[in-house]
Design a protein around this motif. Sequence first.
Motif, PDB file in Angstrom:
ATOM      1  N   LEU A  27      -8.070  16.918  52.264  1.00  0.00           N
ATOM      2  CA  LEU A  27      -6.608  17.046  52.167  1.00  0.00           C
ATOM      3  C   LEU A  27      -6.193  18.482  51.892  1.00  0.00           C
ATOM      4  N   GLY A  28      -7.057  19.202  51.193  1.00  0.00           N
ATOM      5  CA  GLY A  28      -6.700  20.594  50.889  1.00  0.00           C
ATOM      6  C   GLY A  28      -7.827  21.275  50.154  1.00  0.00           C
ATOM      7  N   LYS A  29      -7.821  22.592  50.268  1.00  0.00           N
ATOM      8  CA  LYS A  29      -8.874  23.369  49.619  1.00  0.00           C
ATOM      9  C   LYS A  29      -8.218  24.448  48.784  1.00  0.00           C
ATOM     10  N   GLY A  30      -8.833  24.809  47.700  1.00  0.00           N
ATOM     11  CA  GLY A  30      -8.251  25.885  46.891  1.00  0.00           C
ATOM     12  C   GLY A  30      -9.358  26.759  46.339  1.00  0.00           C
ATOM     13  N   ASN A  31      -8.997  27.570  45.358  1.00  0.00           N
ATOM     14  CA  ASN A  31      -9.961  28.538  44.822  1.00  0.00           C
ATOM     15  C   ASN A  31     -11.129  27.853  44.144  1.00  0.00           C
ATOM     16  N   PHE A  32     -10.846  26.715  43.488  1.00  0.00           N
ATOM     17  CA  PHE A  32     -11.923  26.163  42.649  1.00  0.00           C
ATOM     18  C   PHE A  32     -12.516  24.886  43.219  1.00  0.00           C
ATOM     19  N   GLY A  33     -11.966  24.376  44.290  1.00  0.00           N
ATOM     20  CA  GLY A  33     -12.530  23.105  44.745  1.00  0.00           C
ATOM     21  C   GLY A  33     -11.710  22.562  45.889  1.00  0.00           C
ATOM     22  N   SER A  34     -11.646  21.256  45.978  1.00  0.00           N
ATOM     23  CA  SER A  34     -10.913  20.669  47.110  1.00  0.00           C
ATOM     24  C   SER A  34     -10.384  19.300  46.710  1.00  0.00           C
ATOM     25  N   VAL A  35      -9.432  18.816  47.500  1.00  0.00           N
ATOM     26  CA  VAL A  35      -8.906  17.458  47.330  1.00  0.00           C
ATOM     27  C   VAL A  35      -9.212  16.691  48.602  1.00  0.00           C
ATOM     28  N   GLU A  36      -9.851  15.528  48.456  1.00  0.00           N
ATOM     29  CA  GLU A  36     -10.269  14.748  49.629  1.00  0.00           C
ATOM     30  C   GLU A  36      -9.560  13.401  49.658  1.00  0.00           C
ATOM     31  N   VAL A  51      -7.165   6.785  48.153  1.00  0.00           N
ATOM     32  CA  VAL A  51      -6.886   7.619  46.986  1.00  0.00           C
ATOM     33  C   VAL A  51      -7.164   9.079  47.325  1.00  0.00           C
ATOM     34  N   ALA A  52      -6.547   9.988  46.545  1.00  0.00           N
ATOM     35  CA  ALA A  52      -6.820  11.423  46.690  1.00  0.00           C
ATOM     36  C   ALA A  52      -7.776  11.810  45.577  1.00  0.00           C
ATOM     37  N   VAL A  53      -8.896  12.401  45.956  1.00  0.00           N
ATOM     38  CA  VAL A  53      -9.937  12.714  44.967  1.00  0.00           C
ATOM     39  C   VAL A  53     -10.092  14.228  44.874  1.00  0.00           C
ATOM     40  N   LYS A  54      -9.868  14.766  43.693  1.00  0.00           N
ATOM     41  CA  LYS A  54      -9.968  16.214  43.499  1.00  0.00           C
ATOM     42  C   LYS A  54     -11.343  16.530  42.918  1.00  0.00           C
ATOM     43  N   LYS A  55     -12.133  17.207  43.748  1.00  0.00           N
ATOM     44  CA  LYS A  55     -13.491  17.534  43.313  1.00  0.00           C
ATOM     45  C   LYS A  55     -13.516  18.920  42.720  1.00  0.00           C
ATOM     46  N   LEU A  56     -14.334  19.077  41.713  1.00  0.00           N
ATOM     47  CA  LEU A  56     -14.420  20.391  41.076  1.00  0.00           C
ATOM     48  C   LEU A  56     -15.825  20.921  41.205  1.00  0.00           C
ATOM     49  N   MET A 101      -6.386  10.481  42.133  1.00  0.00           N
ATOM     50  CA  MET A 101      -4.921  10.438  42.062  1.00  0.00           C
ATOM     51  C   MET A 101      -4.369   9.558  43.186  1.00  0.00           C
ATOM     52  N   GLU A 102      -3.093   9.210  43.090  1.00  0.00           N
ATOM     53  CA  GLU A 102      -2.466   8.455  44.179  1.00  0.00           C
ATOM     54  C   GLU A 102      -2.457   9.333  45.436  1.00  0.00           C
ATOM     55  N   TYR A 103      -2.563   8.707  46.593  1.00  0.00           N
ATOM     56  CA  TYR A 103      -2.548   9.419  47.872  1.00  0.00           C
ATOM     57  C   TYR A 103      -1.164   9.242  48.483  1.00  0.00           C
ATOM     58  N   LEU A 104      -0.551  10.381  48.841  1.00  0.00           N
ATOM     59  CA  LEU A 104       0.784  10.329  49.468  1.00  0.00           C
ATOM     60  C   LEU A 104       0.646  10.873  50.891  1.00  0.00           C
ATOM     61  N   PRO A 105       0.780   9.997  51.881  1.00  0.00           N
ATOM     62  CA  PRO A 105       0.478  10.367  53.275  1.00  0.00           C
ATOM     63  C   PRO A 105       1.235  11.574  53.830  1.00  0.00           C
ATOM     64  N   ALA A 151       5.084  25.763  46.627  1.00  0.00           N
ATOM     65  CA  ALA A 151       5.326  24.666  47.587  1.00  0.00           C
ATOM     66  C   ALA A 151       4.009  23.999  47.990  1.00  0.00           C
ATOM     67  N   ARG A 152       2.903  24.757  47.992  1.00  0.00           N
ATOM     68  CA  ARG A 152       1.607  24.185  48.398  1.00  0.00           C
ATOM     69  C   ARG A 152       1.135  23.129  47.413  1.00  0.00           C
ATOM     70  N   ASN A 153       1.707  23.166  46.177  1.00  0.00           N
ATOM     71  CA  ASN A 153       1.309  22.174  45.154  1.00  0.00           C
ATOM     72  C   ASN A 153       2.366  21.114  44.924  1.00  0.00           C
ATOM     73  N   ILE A 154       3.331  21.023  45.861  1.00  0.00           N
ATOM     74  CA  ILE A 154       4.347  19.971  45.767  1.00  0.00           C
ATOM     75  C   ILE A 154       4.037  18.937  46.852  1.00  0.00           C
ATOM     76  N   LEU A 155       4.070  17.681  46.459  1.00  0.00           N
ATOM     77  CA  LEU A 155       3.743  16.592  47.370  1.00  0.00           C
ATOM     78  C   LEU A 155       5.015  15.883  47.830  1.00  0.00           C
ATOM     79  N   VAL A 156       5.022  15.429  49.089  1.00  0.00           N
ATOM     80  CA  VAL A 156       6.157  14.663  49.592  1.00  0.00           C
ATOM     81  C   VAL A 156       5.787  13.182  49.521  1.00  0.00           C
ATOM     82  N   ALA A 165       2.302  18.259  42.113  1.00  0.00           N
ATOM     83  CA  ALA A 165       1.016  17.635  42.438  1.00  0.00           C
ATOM     84  C   ALA A 165      -0.230  18.310  41.912  1.00  0.00           C
ATOM     85  N   ASP A 166      -0.130  19.467  41.303  1.00  0.00           N
ATOM     86  CA  ASP A 166      -1.423  20.007  40.907  1.00  0.00           C
ATOM     87  C   ASP A 166      -1.381  20.622  39.525  1.00  0.00           C
ATOM     88  N   PHE A 167      -2.354  20.262  38.694  1.00  0.00           N
ATOM     89  CA  PHE A 167      -2.324  20.717  37.302  1.00  0.00           C
ATOM     90  C   PHE A 167      -3.588  21.462  36.919  1.00  0.00           C
TER      91      PHE A 167
HETATM   92  C1  LIG Z   1      -0.533  18.934  47.791  1.00  0.00           C
HETATM   93  C2  LIG Z   1      -1.654  18.364  46.956  1.00  0.00           C
HETATM   94  C3  LIG Z   1      -2.037  19.357  45.816  1.00  0.00           C
HETATM   95  C4  LIG Z   1      -2.653  20.619  46.368  1.00  0.00           C
HETATM   96  N1  LIG Z   1      -3.772  20.278  47.237  1.00  0.00           N
HETATM   97  C5  LIG Z   1      -5.077  20.719  47.065  1.00  0.00           C
HETATM   98  O1  LIG Z   1      -5.913  20.521  47.940  1.00  0.00           O
HETATM   99  N2  LIG Z   1      -5.494  21.380  45.961  1.00  0.00           N
HETATM  100  C6  LIG Z   1      -4.912  21.395  44.642  1.00  0.00           C
HETATM  101  C7  LIG Z   1      -5.902  22.148  43.760  1.00  0.00           C
HETATM  102  C8  LIG Z   1      -6.634  23.022  44.721  1.00  0.00           C
HETATM  103  S1  LIG Z   1      -8.219  23.524  44.230  1.00  0.00           S
HETATM  104  O2  LIG Z   1      -9.089  22.983  45.222  1.00  0.00           O
HETATM  105  O3  LIG Z   1      -8.143  24.939  44.092  1.00  0.00           O
HETATM  106  C9  LIG Z   1      -8.749  22.892  42.767  1.00  0.00           C
HETATM  107  C10 LIG Z   1      -9.679  21.867  42.789  1.00  0.00           C
HETATM  108  C11 LIG Z   1     -10.165  21.395  41.579  1.00  0.00           C
HETATM  109  C12 LIG Z   1      -9.714  21.938  40.360  1.00  0.00           C
HETATM  110  C13 LIG Z   1      -8.781  22.979  40.377  1.00  0.00           C
HETATM  111  C14 LIG Z   1      -8.294  23.464  41.587  1.00  0.00           C
HETATM  112  C15 LIG Z   1      -6.727  22.185  45.978  1.00  0.00           C
HETATM  113  C16 LIG Z   1      -3.468  19.393  48.360  1.00  0.00           C
HETATM  114  C17 LIG Z   1      -2.923  18.091  47.801  1.00  0.00           C
HETATM  115  N3  LIG Z   1      -2.646  17.133  48.861  1.00  0.00           N
HETATM  116  C18 LIG Z   1      -2.517  17.615  50.213  1.00  0.00           C
HETATM  117  C19 LIG Z   1      -2.438  15.765  48.645  1.00  0.00           C
HETATM  118  N4  LIG Z   1      -2.040  15.061  49.721  1.00  0.00           N
HETATM  119  C20 LIG Z   1      -1.819  13.725  49.606  1.00  0.00           C
HETATM  120  N5  LIG Z   1      -1.937  13.039  48.464  1.00  0.00           N
HETATM  121  C21 LIG Z   1      -2.319  13.724  47.365  1.00  0.00           C
HETATM  122  N6  LIG Z   1      -2.499  13.289  46.084  1.00  0.00           N
HETATM  123  C22 LIG Z   1      -2.869  14.327  45.304  1.00  0.00           C
HETATM  124  C23 LIG Z   1      -2.942  15.479  46.069  1.00  0.00           C
HETATM  125  C24 LIG Z   1      -2.583  15.103  47.380  1.00  0.00           C
END
Ligand SMILES: C[C@@H]1CCN(C(=O)N2CC[C@@H](S(=O)(=O)c3ccccc3)C2)C[C@@H]1N(C)c1ncnc2[nH]ccc12
Length: 299
Positions: A27-36, A51-56, A101-105, A151-156, A165-167
């Motif tokens: 779903l997204g990638k960032g500096n420290f990990g990704s959300v799948e 579900v949306a799974v944030k891996k660290l 976390m909850e997944y928002l399409p 805006a990249r951390n705001i979910l619709v 959406a991101d803490f």
């Molecule tokens: C917009 C959301 C937050 C930002 N994001 C993201 O990929 N990241 C936020 C943190 C960074 S990270 O990878 O840097 C990070 C990784 C671990 C620790 C700390 C930071 C990645 C995409 C997300 N996304 C598309 C989603 N779409 C649909 N349902 C959702 N539920 C929850 C998120 C989500």
Amino acid sequence: PVWRALSPAQDDQTLFEERHLRYISLLGKGNFGSVELCRYDPLGDNTGELVAVKKLQPNKQSTLDDFQKEVNTLSILHCDYIVKYRGVCYSMGRLSMSLVMEYLPHGSLIGYLEKYRHSVNTRRMLLFASQICKGMEYLQTLRYVHRDLAARNILVASDSLVKIADFGLTKIIPIDKEYYRVTQPGESPIFWYAPESISESRFSHKSDVWSFGIVLHEIFSYCDMNSNPKRIGHNVQGPSISVHLTNILKSNWRLLPPPHCPPKVYSLMKQCWAYNFDERPCFSSLGNQIEVIMQDERE
Ligand SMILES: C[C@@H]1CCN(C(=O)N2CC[C@@H](S(=O)(=O)c3ccccc3)C2)C[C@@H]1N(C)c1ncnc2[nH]ccc12
């Protein structure tokens, strides 16, 4: 029998077993990990929920302990304008963990505004902005400083609902202070940072207000990077650009109004970008001003 003794603090956490968490897409990638995007499918018949799974990946910047703090932060937040926490998944015998976390399409606000550019009008943009304000007001009551409002951390969630959406970078202000000073600033999104955050690593509710002004600019530019490129290259900038940015901000350079941006909205942005953090409005005042502008837009 409980196969793993849970400490009392954790028994309210919903535990997702890794073996039932099926990877679907990134779903997204960032500096420290990704959300799948995953399906939690314990019955193995594809009836499980998405579900949306944030891996660290624990590294020098963020350790497992930081991540446990993020989980604790998110698990106590209950607000319509904040993404819902579902639980945790431990893997490698608790050597690594994921946040569920909850997944928002509809995904992030960036993609949404680019895609639905022609059907999102000023009123809807102002509705989104007022919802982000309410989410930030809620965080402030808990003395949380978000530190990564963009805006990249705001979910619709729907055509009329967005959620913060991101803490990953959220901190709690100590009870005896008005701000949080970060010791080892990792890779910083300096183009969303208030001057005092860039130069002194000082974060407060008022530095979140500065970032909110940038988010307002992103919304009214439909997150179009070409108008007023906020990031030159990737997020991370060398020390020289931080000094340059602080200097031009000090000499009152600011982002220009996005095309067709209502003057009253641009004046809101300018209020958020007061160099002196004491002169910036609070989120409740911003929320009220946005409601008034929405009334005018309705007529
Ligand atoms: C917009 C959301 C937050 C930002 N994001 C993201 O990929 N990241 C936020 C943190 C960074 S990270 O990878 O840097 C990070 C990784 C671990 C620790 C700390 C930071 C990645 C995409 C997300 N996304 C598309 C989603 N779409 C649909 N349902 C959702 N539920 C929850 C998120 C989500």
